[in-house]
Design a protein around this motif. Structure first.
Motif, PDB file in Angstrom:
ATOM      1  N   ASP A   5     -17.116  47.483  62.601  1.00 32.64           N
ATOM      2  CA  ASP A   5     -17.770  47.606  61.292  1.00 32.64           C
ATOM      3  C   ASP A   5     -17.553  48.996  60.701  1.00 32.64           C
ATOM      4  OD1 ASP A   5     -18.711  45.006  61.501  1.00 32.64           O
ATOM      5  OD2 ASP A   5     -20.808  45.572  61.815  1.00 32.64           O
ATOM      6  N   ARG A   6     -17.739  50.032  61.507  1.00 35.95           N
ATOM      7  CA  ARG A   6     -17.573  51.411  61.014  1.00 35.95           C
ATOM      8  C   ARG A   6     -16.119  51.684  60.633  1.00 35.95           C
ATOM      9  NH1 ARG A   6     -21.273  52.552  65.218  1.00 35.95           N
ATOM     10  NH2 ARG A   6     -19.648  53.435  66.540  1.00 35.95           N
ATOM     11  N   ALA A  29     -15.413  49.882  57.348  1.00 37.77           N
ATOM     12  CA  ALA A  29     -16.093  50.562  56.245  1.00 37.77           C
ATOM     13  C   ALA A  29     -15.357  51.844  55.858  1.00 37.77           C
ATOM     14  CB  ALA A  29     -17.544  50.869  56.622  1.00 37.77           C
ATOM     15  N   LEU A  51     -15.770  50.396  52.313  1.00 40.28           N
ATOM     16  CA  LEU A  51     -16.721  49.295  52.165  1.00 40.28           C
ATOM     17  C   LEU A  51     -18.137  49.736  52.497  1.00 40.28           C
ATOM     18  CD1 LEU A  51     -14.669  46.513  54.010  1.00 40.28           C
ATOM     19  CD2 LEU A  51     -14.783  46.937  51.537  1.00 40.28           C
ATOM     20  N   SER A  52     -19.095  49.052  51.912  1.00 43.06           N
ATOM     21  CA  SER A  52     -20.486  49.252  52.304  1.00 43.06           C
ATOM     22  C   SER A  52     -20.666  48.676  53.704  1.00 43.06           C
ATOM     23  CB  SER A  52     -21.417  48.527  51.330  1.00 43.06           C
ATOM     24  OG  SER A  52     -21.298  47.115  51.499  1.00 43.06           O
ATOM     25  N   PRO A  53     -21.726  49.078  54.413  1.00 44.84           N
ATOM     26  CA  PRO A  53     -21.961  48.491  55.738  1.00 44.84           C
ATOM     27  C   PRO A  53     -22.055  46.957  55.698  1.00 44.84           C
ATOM     28  CG  PRO A  53     -23.287  50.452  55.486  1.00 44.84           C
ATOM     29  CD  PRO A  53     -22.663  50.176  54.133  1.00 44.84           C
ATOM     30  N   ALA A  54     -22.692  46.429  54.666  1.00 49.80           N
ATOM     31  CA  ALA A  54     -22.831  44.968  54.564  1.00 49.80           C
ATOM     32  C   ALA A  54     -21.476  44.302  54.332  1.00 49.80           C
ATOM     33  CB  ALA A  54     -23.794  44.605  53.441  1.00 49.80           C
ATOM     34  N   ASP A  55     -20.649  44.898  53.484  1.00 50.95           N
ATOM     35  CA  ASP A  55     -19.330  44.330  53.226  1.00 50.95           C
ATOM     36  C   ASP A  55     -18.430  44.435  54.458  1.00 50.95           C
ATOM     37  OD1 ASP A  55     -20.017  43.591  50.651  1.00 50.95           O
ATOM     38  OD2 ASP A  55     -19.113  45.365  49.724  1.00 50.95           O
TER      39      ASP A  55
END
Length: 148
Positions: free
Chosen positions: A49-50, A53, A58-62
């Motif tokens: 995820d990191r 992002a 990207l945002s954490p949610a995206d």
């Protein structure tokens, strides 16, 4: 679910992947590597995820949503050799070199360098056409960031 994407990726001359498809394909490689040792640790998923992002702004949610799509693609993608070679044909070298660095970050995320992960990463680097030297430099950068 990803049949159209995979058929485009495996055309005889796939051309360069659109950004969204490249993100998804490279995310699937990150997931495949994280799953290589038979354990998909929470730390590895968070690291993916990191990476997504940071790499793609990207945002954490995206980034999380992209990882979930990448997990589904990875489950449907063919063997690593064909999948990685198709990515090589569609993604510029500089981006592939960055992917190797991200893959090293995933290998190091859970604090254990597993032989299965190391072996798969060496195979993927070779199939992506990334030199041993560039892969070693990418590993060093990932280790430095992890230890900072």
């Amino acid at each position: 679910m990803f049949a159209d994407f995979l058929s485009r990726l495996f055309r005889p001359d796939p051309g360069r992947l659109p950004d969204d498809d490249a993100r998804l394909a490279l995310g699937a490689l990150l997931v495949r590597l994280a799953r290589a040792d038979g354990e998909y640790a929470h730390e590895e998923a968070e690291r993916i995820d990191r990476i997504l992002a940071a790499r793609y702004g990207l945002s954490p949610a995206d980034a999380h949503a992209l990882r979930l799509r990448a997990e589904a693609l990875e489950a449907e993608a063919p063997d690593t050799v064909r999948f990685t070679r198709a990515i090589k044909d569609a993604v510029p070298y500089e981006d592939r070199e960055g992917v190797i660095e991200a893959l090293w970050e995933v290998v190091l995320a859970d604090g254990v360098r597993d032989e299965a992960e190391d072996g798969l990463l060496r195979l993927v680097a070779n199939l992506l056409g990334v030199s041993d030297r560039d892969s070693a430099l990418a590993r060093h950068r990932a280790e430095t960031r992890r230890n900072a």
